[in-house]
Design a protein around this motif. Structure first.
Motif, short mmCIF file in Angstrom:
data_model
loop_
_atom_site.label_atom_id
_atom_site.label_comp_id
_atom_site.label_asym_id
_atom_site.label_seq_id
_atom_site.Cartn_x
_atom_site.Cartn_y
_atom_site.Cartn_z
N LEU A 3 0.81 -1.22 0.00
CA LEU A 3 0.00 0.00 0.00
C LEU A 3 0.85 1.27 0.00
CD1 LEU A 3 -2.83 -1.02 2.48
CD2 LEU A 3 -2.86 -1.08 -0.01
N GLN A 4 2.13 1.16 0.33
CA GLN A 4 3.01 2.33 0.32
C GLN A 4 3.34 2.79 -1.09
OE1 GLN A 4 6.32 1.09 2.67
NE2 GLN A 4 5.32 1.59 4.60
N LYS A 5 3.06 1.97 -2.09
CA LYS A 5 3.33 2.34 -3.48
C LYS A 5 2.22 3.20 -4.09
CE LYS A 5 6.20 -1.61 -4.60
NZ LYS A 5 6.36 -2.76 -5.50
N ILE A 6 1.12 3.35 -3.37
CA ILE A 6 0.01 4.18 -3.88
C ILE A 6 0.44 5.64 -3.80
CG2 ILE A 6 -2.38 4.86 -3.55
CD1 ILE A 6 -2.88 2.11 -2.36
N ALA A 47 -5.50 2.74 -7.68
CA ALA A 47 -4.77 2.46 -6.44
C ALA A 47 -4.42 0.97 -6.35
CB ALA A 47 -5.61 2.87 -5.24
N PHE A 48 -5.32 0.11 -6.75
CA PHE A 48 -5.06 -1.33 -6.72
C PHE A 48 -3.91 -1.68 -7.66
CE2 PHE A 48 -5.94 -5.65 -8.28
CZ PHE A 48 -5.85 -6.34 -7.09
N ASN A 49 -3.91 -1.10 -8.84
CA ASN A 49 -2.84 -1.37 -9.80
C ASN A 49 -1.50 -0.84 -9.31
OD1 ASN A 49 -4.37 -2.77 -11.65
ND2 ASN A 49 -4.92 -0.94 -12.80
N GLN A 50 -1.49 0.31 -8.67
CA GLN A 50 -0.25 0.85 -8.14
C GLN A 50 0.27 0.00 -6.99
OE1 GLN A 50 -1.15 4.90 -7.13
NE2 GLN A 50 -1.06 5.59 -9.26
N ALA A 51 -0.62 -0.52 -6.17
CA ALA A 51 -0.20 -1.33 -5.03
C ALA A 51 0.35 -2.69 -5.48
CB ALA A 51 -1.37 -1.53 -4.08
N ARG A 52 -0.12 -3.21 -6.60
CA ARG A 52 0.34 -4.50 -7.09
C ARG A 52 1.64 -4.42 -7.88
NH1 ARG A 52 -2.87 -8.40 -10.29
NH2 ARG A 52 -2.32 -6.88 -11.85
N LYS A 53 2.02 -3.24 -8.30
CA LYS A 53 3.20 -3.07 -9.15
C LYS A 53 4.45 -3.54 -8.44
CE LYS A 53 3.02 0.59 -11.57
NZ LYS A 53 3.08 1.97 -12.03
N ARG A 54 5.27 -4.30 -9.16
CA ARG A 54 6.51 -4.82 -8.59
C ARG A 54 7.68 -3.90 -8.95
NH1 ARG A 54 6.81 -11.21 -9.98
NH2 ARG A 54 4.81 -11.80 -9.13
N ASN A 55 8.71 -3.98 -8.12
CA ASN A 55 9.95 -3.29 -8.41
C ASN A 55 10.75 -4.14 -9.40
OD1 ASN A 55 9.62 -1.03 -6.89
ND2 ASN A 55 10.74 -1.81 -5.13
#
Length: 58
Positions: A3-6, A47-55
């Motif tokens: 959730l910190q990636k949102i 927000a869901f897509n941003q939270a799922r994004k991998r590094n």
């Protein structure tokens, strides 16, 4: 899911959508309710897509 990636801009969209939806519900304005609902749906999907994004570096 992290959730910190949102992004803060996505969180502000969620807040704005909830406020628009609340105003539409309070005043019984179906146009505001519809606009708030659509905006909330789009913001939550974003927000869901941003939270799922991998590094890539992981």
């Amino acid at each position: 899911m992290n959730l910190q990636k949102i992004k803060p801009s996505t969180i502000s969209l969620i807040v704005a959508a909830v406020m628009i939806l609340a105003v539409g519900t309070y005043t019984d304005n179906s146009g505001f309710q519809f606009a708030g609902g659509i905006l909330l749906t789009v913001a939550l999907i974003t927000a869901f897509n941003q939270a799922r994004k991998r590094n890539i570096s992981d």
